[in-house]
Scaffold this motif. Structure first.
Motif, PDB file in Angstrom:
ATOM      1  N   ASP A   1       0.963  -1.065  -0.038  1.00 16.87           N
ATOM      2  CA  ASP A   1       0.034   0.050   0.066  1.00 16.87           C
ATOM      3  C   ASP A   1       0.854   1.183  -0.050  1.00 16.87           C
ATOM      4  OD1 ASP A   1      -1.396   2.105   0.770  1.00 16.87           O
ATOM      5  OD2 ASP A   1      -2.625   1.181   2.320  1.00 16.87           O
ATOM      6  N   THR A   2       1.111   1.811  -1.090  1.00 12.47           N
ATOM      7  CA  THR A   2       2.181   2.839  -1.409  1.00 12.47           C
ATOM      8  C   THR A   2       1.502   4.085  -1.266  1.00 12.47           C
ATOM      9  OG1 THR A   2       1.781   2.934  -3.735  1.00 12.47           O
ATOM     10  CG2 THR A   2       3.215   1.380  -2.909  1.00 12.47           C
TER      11      THR A   2
ATOM     12  N   ARG B   1      -7.218  13.845   2.952  1.00 16.81           N
ATOM     13  CA  ARG B   1      -6.776  14.950   2.729  1.00 16.81           C
ATOM     14  C   ARG B   1      -7.353  15.903   4.018  1.00 16.81           C
ATOM     15  NH1 ARG B   1      -2.790  15.829  -0.961  1.00 16.81           N
ATOM     16  NH2 ARG B   1      -3.237  17.976  -0.657  1.00 16.81           N
TER      17      ARG B   1
ATOM     18  N   THR C   1       2.101  13.530  -6.249  1.00 21.33           N
ATOM     19  CA  THR C   1       2.654  14.140  -7.265  1.00 21.33           C
ATOM     20  C   THR C   1       4.103  14.848  -7.031  1.00 21.33           C
ATOM     21  OG1 THR C   1       0.455  14.435  -8.087  1.00 21.33           O
ATOM     22  CG2 THR C   1       2.305  15.527  -9.131  1.00 21.33           C
TER      23      THR C   1
ATOM     24  N   ARG D   1      -7.180  13.358  -7.964  1.00 26.77           N
ATOM     25  CA  ARG D   1      -6.886  14.482  -7.292  1.00 26.77           C
ATOM     26  C   ARG D   1      -7.659  15.804  -7.656  1.00 26.77           C
ATOM     27  NH1 ARG D   1      -1.183  16.481  -4.890  1.00 26.77           N
ATOM     28  NH2 ARG D   1      -2.005  18.297  -4.819  1.00 26.77           N
TER      29      ARG D   1
ATOM     30  N   ASP E   1      -1.979  15.761   4.147  1.00 20.67           N
ATOM     31  CA  ASP E   1      -2.747  14.723   4.435  1.00 20.67           C
ATOM     32  C   ASP E   1      -2.836  14.361   5.971  1.00 20.67           C
ATOM     33  OD1 ASP E   1      -3.608  13.048   1.985  1.00 20.67           O
ATOM     34  OD2 ASP E   1      -1.628  12.575   1.707  1.00 20.67           O
TER      35      ASP E   1
HETATM   36  C1  7RM Z   1       0.417   8.960  -6.138  1.00 22.24           C
HETATM   37  C2  7RM Z   1      -0.542   9.735  -6.177  1.00 22.24           C
HETATM   38  C3  7RM Z   1      -1.987  12.496  -3.726  1.00 22.24           C
HETATM   39  C4  7RM Z   1      -2.715  12.397  -2.784  1.00 22.24           C
HETATM   40  C5  7RM Z   1      -2.113  11.990  -1.179  1.00 22.24           C
HETATM   41  C6  7RM Z   1      -3.265  11.207  -0.620  1.00 22.24           C
HETATM   42  C7  7RM Z   1      -3.643  10.118  -1.418  1.00 22.24           C
HETATM   43  C8  7RM Z   1      -2.120   8.397  -2.389  1.00 22.24           C
HETATM   44  C9  7RM Z   1      -2.400   6.891  -0.802  1.00 22.24           C
HETATM   45  C10 7RM Z   1      -3.389   8.002  -0.477  1.00 22.24           C
HETATM   46  C11 7RM Z   1      -3.873   6.834   1.253  1.00 22.24           C
HETATM   47  C12 7RM Z   1      -2.374   5.812   0.052  1.00 22.24           C
HETATM   48  N1  7RM Z   1      -0.423  11.201  -6.246  1.00 22.24           N
HETATM   49  N2  7RM Z   1      -3.084   9.018  -1.577  1.00 22.24           N
HETATM   50  N3  7RM Z   1      -1.636   7.284  -1.947  1.00 22.24           N
HETATM   51  N4  7RM Z   1      -3.961   7.882   0.615  1.00 22.24           N
HETATM   52  N5  7RM Z   1      -2.975   5.886   0.954  1.00 22.24           N
HETATM   53  N6  7RM Z   1      -1.587   4.707  -0.398  1.00 22.24           N
HETATM   54  O1  7RM Z   1      -1.774   9.403  -5.607  1.00 22.24           O
HETATM   55  O2  7RM Z   1      -0.868  13.672  -6.159  1.00 22.24           O
HETATM   56  O3  7RM Z   1      -2.459  12.396  -7.527  1.00 22.24           O
HETATM   57  O4  7RM Z   1      -2.569  12.249  -5.218  1.00 22.24           O
HETATM   58  O5  7RM Z   1      -3.261  10.841  -2.951  1.00 22.24           O
HETATM   59  O6  7RM Z   1      -4.220  12.023  -0.126  1.00 22.24           O
HETATM   60  O7  7RM Z   1      -1.789  13.185  -0.817  1.00 22.24           O
HETATM   61  S1  7RM Z   1      -1.728  12.458  -6.300  1.00 22.24           S
END
Ligand code: 7RM
Length: 629
Positions: A394-395, A499, A399, A510, A484
């Motif tokens: 779970d990564t 968020r 961006t 997003r 976050d």
């Molecule tokens: C890679 C990507 C970023 C936002 C980030 C979080 C949410 C991304 C997870 C996650 C919980 C995860 N880039 N987010 N990965 N929340 N667990 N594994 O998504 O810029 O489009 O979004 O996405 O809120 O701030 S992004």
């Protein structure tokens, strides 16, 4: 490349990355091909901010993605392209073939006047040429700005204008499930207001009839015939821009996140190899689109830097039916599969009949990205796709972070469903409270910040450094703020809860609430609007819009349809509101600020716990909103 092989090595690497970050990253960076070594590993402050990694070094990332592999595995498959229609022929490119195509297309770019430092917009479906175009830009030192081919003409022109692109690389159309998108028409419309664009290179994908603008539009195939495949890589400084990628923030229009050559290269390769633990014969498939950061870092750069075999998928998970992912995994014997929780939830909802026809026995490692994964979906993925034997990584990342910051290392870190678990070596997370005070210890919750730079951290927002400072570095002095919320459990494991700003996450995309409001307000009958996210079983979050009309309208359902159409036209279909409530007023404080907390509660259906409403200018609007919900 410092590859971590077990938990003890992870802890040791982590410890070293904190005690001696420069030595740690210098060791990792030394496994790449540099034309000149760096003068300094890192030079940074989070005040301006000013962050430089491997400054003084020279390199070209495409030599590391391509040329470097030719001697020993030039014949290895770099890309397996799975077309939208499963009956259409699969295309395969070896590293040697990809290298040749990239060099040749680099010459096309140069012949059409593109130079180092120029911005080039890429607006393409998921075809090998999208990867070729990105790498060709990088090879000649041009800065690519990929725009997801689901965005509207207006979103496209906004992005082209913001970074003054000189060229657009696009296609006639795009196949998406049973639909055909008029890509070239969208580009033509966008370019009506983009005087900086002098050249359009057009790839023929669907064979649909398109109008070519004389002197501006050129066919990919014609241009390729005019040049050879010999193109030495431009020598880049480590901190030269590699690309711009637009992403939504809590205010205003999407901003152009800037990543630079050296640090981004080192971190995407390092994180790819340690999180996914690829072996030489793995078949890796990341289902993202190259229009998002996941596509940049974990379809294009990370895997190619690592010499991996990459599946590139043009289609959608539900066409011809909801078994498409699982069918494709069997077809190409995919062993590492990386997708979004929203896709997992929608395929789970489609039922096991779409899963059981497939063996899925090639799978070794599973991953998720883009949004929090709920425990239920985690278990379904683990049991029915991974057959209980594949670790799920779970990564968590963004961006702005360029690469994965918090994640299990596959097969190494003990898992905990819905937890991104532990930071990668080199990543120093901390939680802060609303006042910016660090929350120490375990079993706590707060806002997620990072205290030390990692090589692929955002450098600036294109053309507006102040915005970068305010957005990420000013909320909590001396920290990078992620936006976050996050829990740290008793064990020290991290769980990202979502968020805490006005950014929504809809199906892993997003979207800023302000962007959607601005689009809705373009409807002539709308006076004002307020948009919030609410929990949605498949999408993670849905979009809930409260709108005030100029006067009573005869047909509210028609208005709702029109609002959705406006948002689709202005931003793109992904930003269409799921629910629209027509209201006579919005809950505002005496200073005129909308109390979104109340709107979120109503959208969640939690109307009995609205909290303190005493500072509202007119508390009666809340009663009316509750009744109309
Ligand atoms: C890679 C990507 C970023 C936002 C980030 C979080 C949410 C991304 C997870 C996650 C919980 C995860 N880039 N987010 N990965 N929340 N667990 N594994 O998504 O810029 O489009 O979004 O996405 O809120 O701030 S992004």
């Amino acid at each position: 490349m410092l590859r971590i092989n077990n938990l003890e090595e992870y802890h040791r690497a982590y410890e070293r990355s904190v005690q001696d970050p420069e030595g740690f990253w210098a060791d990792i960076a030394s496994s790449f091909r540099w034309q000149r070594p760096w003068d300094q590993v890192v030079d940074w402050n989070f005040t301006e901010p000013n962050i430089k990694w491997f400054d003084g070094a020279q390199l070209n990332i495409t030599e590391n993605c391509l040329d470097r592999h030719l001697a020993n595995h030039g014949e290895k498959t770099a890309i397996i392209w799975e077309p939208n229609n499963p009956d259409e022929e699969v295309r395969r490119l070896t590293y040697r073939q990809l290298h040749e195509q990239v060099c040749q297309f680099s010459n096309v770019l140069k012949k059409n006047g593109a130079r180092k430092g120029d911005r080039i917009c890429i607006y393409l479906p998921m075809v090998p040429e999208a990867v070729i175009a990105m790498l060709a830009c990088a090879r000649i030192g041009a800065i690519h700005s990929v725009v997801f081919a689901g965005f509207s003409a207006q979103s496209l022109s906004d992005r082209i204008q913001d970074s003054e692109c000189c060229m657009v690389i696009t296609s006639d159309g795009a196949f998406r499930g049973n639909k055909e998108l008029p890509i070239k028409e969208i580009v033509d419309q966008a370019l009506e207001v983009c005087p900086s664009v002098k050249t359009v290179i057009l790839l023929e994908r669907t064979g649909s009839n398109v109008r070519l603008v004389a002197g501006r539009d050129k066919l990919w195939k014609d241009e390729m015939e005019k040049v050879d495949a010999n193109c030495p890589a431009e020598i880049m400084n480590s901190e030269d821009m590699l690309f711009i990628l637009y992403t939504s923030g809590s205010t205003g229009k999407p901003k152009g996140v800037v990543h630079t050559c050296g640090g981004y290269m080192v971190y995407t390769a390092y994180s790819f190899q340690n999180v996914f633990q690829p072996k030489s014969d793995d078949i890796y498939w990341c289902t993202a689109d190259v229009g998002w950061i996941t596509g940049h870092s974990y379809i294009v750069y990370g895997p190619l830097l690592s010499g991996a075999t990459n599946v590139l998928f043009e289609g959608i998970p539900t066409w011809p039916d909801a078994g498409r992912f699982w069918q494709t995994i069997d077809k190409h014997r995919v062993s590492i599969f990386y997708t979004a929780p929203t896709a997992i939830r929608s395929l789970e909802a489609a039922g096991l009949d779409f899963v059981t026809p497939y063996l899925l026995d090639s799978l070794r490692i599973l991953g998720t990205v883009g949004e929090p994964i709920n425990e239920e979906a985690w278990h379904w993925y683990h049991q029915h796709i991974g057959k209980g034997k594949c670790p799920i990584v779970d990564t968590w990342w963004q961006t702005e972070t360029g690469g994965i910051l918090i994640s299990p290392l596959a097969g190494i870190t003990p898992l905990k469903p819905s937890y991104a678990t532990l930071p990668l070596p080199g990543v120093q997370p901390l939680l802060v409270d609303a006042d910016g005070k660090e929350i120490t210890g375990n079993g706590v919750e707060g806002n997620l910040c990072i205290r030390y730079p990692w090589p692929s951290i955002i450098r600036t927002t294109y053309g507006d450094h102040e915005r970068c400072r305010i957005n990420y570095f000013a909320t909590y002095a001396g920290r990078y703020f992620t936006g976050d919320g996050c829990k740290r459990d008793e064990q020290g494991y991290y769980r990202i809860t979502g968020r805490v700003d006005d950014v929504m996450n809809v199906s892993g995309h997003r979207i800023g609430t302000a962007e959607v409001e601005d689009a809705i307000n373009q409807h002539p009958d709308i006076v004002e609007s307020a948009v919030v996210g609410y929990p949605h079983t498949i999408k993670g979050q849905g979009i809930y819009a409260y709108v005030i009309c100029t006067n009573e309208l005869a047909d509210n359902d028609l208005l709702r349809e029109e609002i959705k159409a406006v948002v689709s036209r202005v931003i793109g279909p992904i930003a269409k509101p799921d629910k629209i409530q027509i209201v006579r007023g919005l809950p505002k404080t005496r200073s005129g600020k909308i109390m979104r907390r109340i709107l979120r509660k109503v959208a969640e259906g939690d109307v009995d716990n609205l909290g303190d409403t005493s500072t509202l200018l007119d508390p009666t609007v809340v009663e009316e909103i509750k009744k109309g919900a």
